[in-house]
Design an enzyme around this catalytic site. Structure first.
Site, PDB file in Angstrom:
ATOM      1  N   HIS A  52      93.231  -1.786 116.821  1.00  0.00           N
ATOM      2  CA  HIS A  52      92.352  -2.805 116.234  1.00  0.00           C
ATOM      3  C   HIS A  52      91.853  -3.782 117.290  1.00  0.00           C
ATOM      4  O   HIS A  52      92.514  -4.775 117.599  1.00  0.00           O
ATOM      5  CB  HIS A  52      93.141  -3.551 115.147  1.00  0.00           C
ATOM      6  CG  HIS A  52      92.289  -4.408 114.265  1.00  0.00           C
ATOM      7  ND1 HIS A  52      92.697  -4.795 113.008  1.00  0.00           N
ATOM      8  CD2 HIS A  52      91.069  -4.956 114.442  1.00  0.00           C
ATOM      9  CE1 HIS A  52      91.749  -5.551 112.464  1.00  0.00           C
ATOM     10  NE2 HIS A  52      90.759  -5.659 113.313  1.00  0.00           N
ATOM     11  N   HIS A  54      88.043  -5.676 118.729  1.00  0.00           N
ATOM     12  CA  HIS A  54      86.601  -5.874 118.598  1.00  0.00           C
ATOM     13  C   HIS A  54      86.011  -5.921 120.001  1.00  0.00           C
ATOM     14  O   HIS A  54      86.258  -6.864 120.749  1.00  0.00           O
ATOM     15  CB  HIS A  54      86.315  -7.181 117.841  1.00  0.00           C
ATOM     16  CG  HIS A  54      86.810  -7.148 116.421  1.00  0.00           C
ATOM     17  ND1 HIS A  54      86.020  -6.729 115.375  1.00  0.00           N
ATOM     18  CD2 HIS A  54      88.019  -7.422 115.889  1.00  0.00           C
ATOM     19  CE1 HIS A  54      86.716  -6.773 114.245  1.00  0.00           C
ATOM     20  NE2 HIS A  54      87.944  -7.203 114.531  1.00  0.00           N
ATOM     21  N   LEU A  55      85.266  -4.874 120.357  1.00  0.00           N
ATOM     22  CA  LEU A  55      84.697  -4.801 121.710  1.00  0.00           C
ATOM     23  C   LEU A  55      83.221  -5.199 121.721  1.00  0.00           C
ATOM     24  O   LEU A  55      82.599  -5.264 122.777  1.00  0.00           O
ATOM     25  CB  LEU A  55      84.904  -3.406 122.303  1.00  0.00           C
ATOM     26  CG  LEU A  55      86.378  -2.955 122.399  1.00  0.00           C
ATOM     27  CD1 LEU A  55      86.481  -1.609 123.102  1.00  0.00           C
ATOM     28  CD2 LEU A  55      87.256  -3.986 123.095  1.00  0.00           C
ATOM     29  N   ARG A  56      82.665  -5.417 120.537  1.00  0.00           N
ATOM     30  CA  ARG A  56      81.349  -6.088 120.372  1.00  0.00           C
ATOM     31  C   ARG A  56      80.139  -5.299 120.837  1.00  0.00           C
ATOM     32  O   ARG A  56      79.042  -5.872 120.899  1.00  0.00           O
ATOM     33  CB  ARG A  56      81.352  -7.457 121.044  1.00  0.00           C
ATOM     34  CG  ARG A  56      82.512  -8.378 120.670  1.00  0.00           C
ATOM     35  CD  ARG A  56      82.588  -8.645 119.193  1.00  0.00           C
ATOM     36  NE  ARG A  56      83.546  -9.729 118.887  1.00  0.00           N
ATOM     37  CZ  ARG A  56      84.028  -9.947 117.677  1.00  0.00           C
ATOM     38  NH1 ARG A  56      83.685  -9.164 116.653  1.00  0.00           N
ATOM     39  NH2 ARG A  56      84.872 -10.936 117.460  1.00  0.00           N
ATOM     40  N   ASN A  86      82.177  -3.531 113.342  1.00  0.00           N
ATOM     41  CA  ASN A  86      81.371  -4.647 112.805  1.00  0.00           C
ATOM     42  C   ASN A  86      80.526  -5.270 113.908  1.00  0.00           C
ATOM     43  O   ASN A  86      80.648  -6.439 114.253  1.00  0.00           O
ATOM     44  CB  ASN A  86      82.249  -5.704 112.123  1.00  0.00           C
ATOM     45  CG  ASN A  86      83.237  -6.378 113.051  1.00  0.00           C
ATOM     46  OD1 ASN A  86      83.682  -5.788 114.032  1.00  0.00           O
ATOM     47  ND2 ASN A  86      83.591  -7.611 112.755  1.00  0.00           N
ATOM     48  N   ASP A 144      86.148  -3.287 108.455  1.00  0.00           N
ATOM     49  CA  ASP A 144      86.821  -4.498 108.956  1.00  0.00           C
ATOM     50  C   ASP A 144      85.843  -5.582 109.369  1.00  0.00           C
ATOM     51  O   ASP A 144      84.786  -5.318 109.933  1.00  0.00           O
ATOM     52  CB  ASP A 144      87.722  -4.185 110.148  1.00  0.00           C
ATOM     53  CG  ASP A 144      88.393  -5.447 110.666  1.00  0.00           C
ATOM     54  OD1 ASP A 144      89.000  -6.155 109.848  1.00  0.00           O
ATOM     55  OD2 ASP A 144      88.279  -5.748 111.862  1.00  0.00           O
ATOM     56  N   ASP A 302      94.048  -7.107 116.859  1.00  0.00           N
ATOM     57  CA  ASP A 302      92.806  -7.661 116.306  1.00  0.00           C
ATOM     58  C   ASP A 302      92.125  -8.558 117.345  1.00  0.00           C
ATOM     59  O   ASP A 302      91.599  -9.619 117.020  1.00  0.00           O
ATOM     60  CB  ASP A 302      93.067  -8.419 114.991  1.00  0.00           C
ATOM     61  CG  ASP A 302      91.779  -8.787 114.261  1.00  0.00           C
ATOM     62  OD1 ASP A 302      90.699  -8.320 114.676  1.00  0.00           O
ATOM     63  OD2 ASP A 302      91.851  -9.541 113.285  1.00  0.00           O
ATOM     64  N   HIS A 306      85.012 -14.224 120.883  1.00  0.00           N
ATOM     65  CA  HIS A 306      83.757 -14.922 120.594  1.00  0.00           C
ATOM     66  C   HIS A 306      83.443 -15.781 121.818  1.00  0.00           C
ATOM     67  O   HIS A 306      84.311 -15.968 122.680  1.00  0.00           O
ATOM     68  CB  HIS A 306      83.915 -15.818 119.355  1.00  0.00           C
ATOM     69  CG  HIS A 306      84.161 -15.055 118.099  1.00  0.00           C
ATOM     70  ND1 HIS A 306      83.182 -14.349 117.443  1.00  0.00           N
ATOM     71  CD2 HIS A 306      85.295 -14.846 117.381  1.00  0.00           C
ATOM     72  CE1 HIS A 306      83.689 -13.760 116.369  1.00  0.00           C
ATOM     73  NE2 HIS A 306      84.977 -14.041 116.309  1.00  0.00           N
TER      74      HIS A 306
HETATM   75  O1  DOR Z   1      89.494 -13.014 112.687  1.00  0.00           O
HETATM   76  C1  DOR Z   1      88.792 -12.031 112.562  1.00  0.00           C
HETATM   77  N1  DOR Z   1      87.800 -11.753 113.431  1.00  0.00           N
HETATM   78  N2  DOR Z   1      88.991 -11.228 111.529  1.00  0.00           N
HETATM   79  C2  DOR Z   1      88.160 -10.213 111.239  1.00  0.00           C
HETATM   80  O2  DOR Z   1      88.379  -9.515 110.306  1.00  0.00           O
HETATM   81  C3  DOR Z   1      86.943 -10.001 112.051  1.00  0.00           C
HETATM   82  C4  DOR Z   1      87.115 -10.522 113.398  1.00  0.00           C
HETATM   83  C5  DOR Z   1      85.834 -10.599 114.161  1.00  0.00           C
HETATM   84  O3  DOR Z   1      85.036  -9.666 114.106  1.00  0.00           O
HETATM   85  O4  DOR Z   1      85.633 -11.593 114.868  1.00  0.00           O
HETATM   86 ZN    ZN Z   2      89.861  -7.830 109.926  1.00  0.00          ZN
END
Ligand code: DOR
Ligand code: ZN
Length: 419
Positions: A52, A54-56, A86, A144, A302, A306
């Protein structure tokens, strides 16, 4: 050919060497051949597996990209990363999956196994083309970042993915209960006057999803549900009960939900804003117990980078997410090395995620793929976000002294990170 000398296997005091050739482990304690790397007395383990992150990419590369994210993962000791879909656009198209895999393969950092969206545009209504996404190399399906409000669509997805032998991962929060909550609902949110997100938002959603799986299971449909970033005691009890009934349900817990609580929001610092939110110490204690008794299947970070500007916004407006893939193992080892033990922590970050995905168990035997990490279990070093490979050069644990830092990560027989 590479030989890594001066390393120890977990549970052994013997100093050994491992030789790697053609992407595979050639053998142990052979004549030292090829390029020699001194493992400096570190402990060798299979490279970590992240389910899990997020590599954006595509489209949000001001936050992270494949290069920075996979380099960060390798620096954290990870050999394989499942990226979340996402993005912008959403990874709901086989062509995007292929592009991501090709691009990542040329970078020489951690290996990418992209997750694809379960529904078109992650809108939750119409299933994405799961068969084609699987063919393109998607590792799992998930919406997600968003919640699967349409239960009927989720059920159809579980049936379809199940017939493909694929796992569906869910961000389990009931959107109407979560509402506009920016932190855990409880005495702290009340004291701060901030809108709360109740534990029931997660537990109620987990209960719903387990019932869907139970119904399919009773009909002999091979559905596989994985609950992402499980954060509450009550949701864990539901997963535990589902497992006791033999249902095909697994869950992951994130180190941030084990090590931070809603008390951190008293700072009003949005660095602590995450979805699902940081909960109470009682929840964290319960999750830790779940890691011990096996009701939690694996750890996942996770990693959700950002930009600093976004995270410096007001708590109400800042996006959710904590980024720390580079320090997840040291954090777990420093905080829980005594309670959980090194072997269990490593299992939760290597073989356990592989089991969730139905992948072969990673081992360090001759003939196996050479994906490994050397960990320095003794040297204490402060967390220095300025050194991060991730574009998010800030973290809740900045300045904290941790041990267990990866010193070398090998992926497919090649050095992906060296400290
Ligand atoms: O804290 C989170 N950030 N929860 C998520 O489900 C998405 C993620 C994000 O994409 O920044
Ligand atoms: Zn999530």
């Amino acid at each position: 050919m590479i030989t890594i000398t001066n390393i120890k296997r977990v549970g052994s005091e013997k100093t050994e060497s491992v030789t790697i050739e053609g992407g595979l482990i050639k053998g142990w304690n052979l004549l030292e051949e090829g390029d020699i790397i001194d493992g400096q007395g570190g402990t060798v383990a299979p490279a970590l597996i992240e389910l899990h992150a997020h590599l954006r990419e595509p489209g949000q590369t001001e936050k992270e990209d494949l290069s920075s994210g996979l380099a960060a993962a390798a620096a954290g000791g990870y050999g394989t990363v499942v990226s979340m879909p996402n993005t912008s656009p959403v990874v709901d198209d086989p062509a995007i999956v292929r592009t991501l895999i090709e691009k990542a393969a040329g970078l020489g950092f951690a290996r990418l196994r992209p997750a694809a969206a379960l529904t078109k545009g992650q809108k939750g209504e119409e299933l994405a083309e799961l068969t084609y996404l699987k063919e393109a190399g998607a590792a799992m399906f998930t919406d997600d970042g968003r919640t699967n409000e349409n239960a009927r669509t989720l059920r159809l997805g579980l049936e379809t993915a199940g017939s493909l032998g694929m796992v569906i991962s869910v961000h389990a929060e009931d959107a109407s209960l979560r509402a506009d909550g920016v932190m855990n609902e409880g005495p702290v949110s009340e004291a701060l006057g901030l809108p709360g997100n109740p534990a029931a938002a997660e537990a109620a959603r987990v209960a719903r999803d387990i019932e869907i799986v139970a119904g399919l299971h009773a009909q002999g449909v091979p559905a596989r549900l994985h609950v992402q970033h499980l954060s509450t005691a009550r949701a864990l009890d539901l997963v535990r009960a589902a497992k006791a009934q033999g249902l095909p349900v697994t869950c992951e817990v994130c180190p941030h939900h084990l090590t931070l609580t809603d008390e951190a929001l008293r700072s009003f610092d949005a660095i602590y804003k995450v979805a699902p939110p940081l909960r109470t110490q009682a929840d964290a204690d319960h999750l830790l117990e779940g890691l011990r008794d096996g009701s939690v299947d694996c750890l996942a970070t996770d990693h959700a980078p950002h930009t600093r500007a976004e995270k410096e916004r007001d708590l109400l407006d800042a996006p959710s997410g904590i980024a720390y893939i580079e320090l997840a193992f040291p954090l777990m080892y420093t905080r829980f090395g005594e309670t959980l033990g090194l072997e269990r922590i490593l299992d939760l970050m290597t073989a356990a995620p592989a089991r969730v995905m139905g992948w072969a168990a990673p081992t360090l035997d001759a003939g196996q793929k050479a994906d490994l990490v050397i960990l320095d279990l003794t040297t204490e070093r402060p967390v220095n976000p300025a050194e991060f490979r991730s574009k998010a050069k800030f973290t809740p644990w900045a300045g904290e002294t941790l041990k267990g830092w990866p010193v070398l990560t090998v992926v497919d027989g090649k050095v992906a990170f060296q400290r």
